[in-house]
Design an enzyme around this catalytic site. Structure first.
Site, PDB file in Angstrom:
ATOM      1  N   GLU A   1       1.592  -9.237   0.088  1.00 56.07           N
ATOM      2  CA  GLU A   1       1.004  -7.650   0.671  1.00 56.07           C
ATOM      3  C   GLU A   1       0.530  -8.136   2.263  1.00 56.07           C
ATOM      4  O   GLU A   1       0.319  -9.026   2.569  1.00 56.07           O
ATOM      5  CB  GLU A   1      -0.102  -7.391  -0.084  1.00 56.07           C
ATOM      6  CG  GLU A   1      -1.273  -8.255  -0.371  1.00 56.07           C
ATOM      7  CD  GLU A   1      -2.569  -7.558  -0.094  1.00 56.07           C
ATOM      8  OE1 GLU A   1      -2.738  -6.915   0.899  1.00 56.07           O
ATOM      9  OE2 GLU A   1      -3.498  -7.923  -0.826  1.00 56.07           O
TER      10      GLU A   1
ATOM     11  N   LYS B   1     -11.180  -7.862  -6.697  1.00 59.10           N
ATOM     12  CA  LYS B   1     -12.357  -8.073  -5.822  1.00 59.10           C
ATOM     13  C   LYS B   1     -13.727  -7.898  -6.633  1.00 59.10           C
ATOM     14  O   LYS B   1     -13.532  -7.008  -7.269  1.00 59.10           O
ATOM     15  CB  LYS B   1     -12.161  -7.104  -4.718  1.00 59.10           C
ATOM     16  CG  LYS B   1     -11.043  -7.387  -3.672  1.00 59.10           C
ATOM     17  CD  LYS B   1     -10.698  -6.137  -2.916  1.00 59.10           C
ATOM     18  CE  LYS B   1     -10.362  -4.883  -3.571  1.00 59.10           C
ATOM     19  NZ  LYS B   1      -9.996  -3.814  -2.742  1.00 59.10           N
TER      20      LYS B   1
HETATM   21  N1  PSU Z   1      -8.490  -8.215  -1.643  1.00 62.74           N
HETATM   22  C1  PSU Z   1      -8.991  -8.777  -0.463  1.00 62.74           C
HETATM   23  N2  PSU Z   1      -8.711  -8.101   0.850  1.00 62.74           N
HETATM   24  C2  PSU Z   1      -7.997  -6.970   0.604  1.00 62.74           C
HETATM   25  C3  PSU Z   1      -7.499  -6.033  -0.351  1.00 62.74           C
HETATM   26  C4  PSU Z   1      -7.863  -6.952  -1.643  1.00 62.74           C
HETATM   27  O1  PSU Z   1      -9.700  -9.698  -0.439  1.00 62.74           O
HETATM   28  O2  PSU Z   1      -7.966  -6.287   1.743  1.00 62.74           O
HETATM   29  C5  PSU Z   1      -6.667  -4.889  -0.083  1.00 62.74           C
HETATM   30  C6  PSU Z   1      -5.456  -5.409  -1.377  1.00 62.74           C
HETATM   31  O3  PSU Z   1      -4.386  -4.775  -0.513  1.00 62.74           O
HETATM   32  C7  PSU Z   1      -5.634  -4.329  -2.433  1.00 62.74           C
HETATM   33  C8  PSU Z   1      -6.457  -3.168  -1.702  1.00 62.74           C
HETATM   34  O4  PSU Z   1      -4.377  -3.967  -2.946  1.00 62.74           O
HETATM   35  O5  PSU Z   1      -7.343  -3.900  -0.907  1.00 62.74           O
HETATM   36  C9  PSU Z   1      -7.062  -2.338  -2.790  1.00 62.74           C
HETATM   37  O6  PSU Z   1      -7.656  -1.221  -1.995  1.00 62.74           O
HETATM   38  P1  PSU Z   1      -8.178   0.096  -2.704  1.00 62.74           P
HETATM   39  O7  PSU Z   1      -9.550  -0.626  -3.533  1.00 62.74           O
HETATM   40  O8  PSU Z   1      -8.671   0.888  -1.595  1.00 62.74           O
HETATM   41  O9  PSU Z   1      -6.998   0.646  -3.444  1.00 62.74           O
END
Ligand code: PSU
Ligand code: MN
Length: 306
Positions: free
Chosen positions: A27, A162
């Protein structure tokens, strides 16, 4: 590979897929929104190198000039890593709009899953997936990563969700949406920066080979969705849970005070934590991304031999 006239697969990735060789999707939101420069570009390159080192072909995914890119070239990684260019954060729902506007965009896990599946890739690596945010019962902030995993047949290798999220709720929702969560040599859900969360997993495997056997059968089951493999950060980089909790609490308070909501929450909180930890969360984040890329490649290699 499904036909879609806006899909651009690099020659290297195309050749590997055609020959049945191992490919790992990576990603790009972690480059554009997750890590600050210059670490973001370094991490992107190190993840690609780790995939190559394990004998697979990396396919970093992004959106640019009205095309879905699979195997984004070096110059595109540089543009994604440049905050001046302000790349958009593309979740699954955003792809049509971004294709129509021609904007440069980095893909989250949800968008990456969708594009990787179009290209015929079966394994994806990331740091951590999105999930259920704390307070989601009121805010409804649940990442579309879970929704996309539920319906897209790929194996994702990560260090859990996360740790700024509500991990028990995330695990429950993954179960509801029938996404298996499988420990890679661990029986507990890692908490991203920390090795442990106290949340037991129902399934575990002991090797990339065992993981590949599971992926093969899971994906061949009619109506298959995705599956999630989790492993902690490298031992020397793992941070104790209570230490991380203090930084998270502070960052979430700051986000609320600054009125940060929706898709901007993750980048804001991660940046804030890097500062308050004196760079430790950043080093761990990069280390686990690279380690997950390497292990995803081992799984992809084992899968290509089946
Ligand atoms: N984990 C990290 N850094 C990030 C992300 C995850 O340490 O930037 C990103 C990934 O791309 C994940 C996204 O798919 O955050 C999820 O974002 P949201 O919670 O807005 O859906
Ligand atoms: Mn969200």
């Amino acid at each position: 590979m499904r036909h879609f006239d806006r899909l651009s697969v690099s020659a290297e990735v195309h050749a590997a897929l055609a020959a049945g060789r191992a490919v790992v999707a990576l990603e790009s939101s972690l480059i554009a929104q997750g890590l600050p420069p210059p670490h973001n570009l370094e991490a992107a390159r190190m993840a690609e190198e780790a995939v190559r080192g394990a004998g697979a072909v990396p396919a970093t995914i992004a959106v640019e000039d009205g095309r879905l890119l699979v195997g984004a070239e070096s110059a595109i990684l540089e543009r994604l890593a440049d905050p001046e260019r302000g790349p958009a954060k593309a979740a699954s729902r955003d792809l049509g709009v971004l294709l129509a506007t021609g904007r440069l965009a980095a893909t989250t896990v949800s968008a990456t899953l969708r594009i990787a599946h179009l290209a015929g890739i079966r394994v994806l690596a990331t740091g951590g997936i999105g999930g259920v945010h704390r307070g989601a019962a009121a805010s409804f902030d649940v990442s579309s990563d879970i929704e996309e995993l539920a319906v897209t047949p790929l194996a994702v290798v990560c260090s859990g969700a996360k740790s700024i999220l509500d991990l028990p709720a995330t695990l429950e929702l993954l179960e509801t949406r029938r996404v298996p969560v499988i420990g890679l040599r661990v029986g507990e859900l890692p908490a991203f920066y920390s090795a442990t969360s106290g949340l037991a997993l129902t399934h575990r495997v002991e090797s990339a080979d065992e993981a590949a056997a599971v992926v093969d059968l899971h994906l061949r089951l009619p109506g298959a969705g995705g599956l999630l493999f989790v492993q902690p950060p490298p031992a020397e980089l793992a941070i104790a849970g209570d230490e991380v909790d203090g930084w998270i609490a502070e960052a979430l308070r700051a986000a609320a005070a600054a009125g940060v909501t929706a898709g901007r929450v993750t980048p804001f909180v991660l940046g804030r934590m890097a500062t308050s930890s004196g760079g430790r969360t950043l080093r761990t984040n990069i280390g686990l991304i690279v380690n997950n890329a390497r292990v995803a490649a081992e799984v992809a290699v084992a899968l290509s031999g089946r």
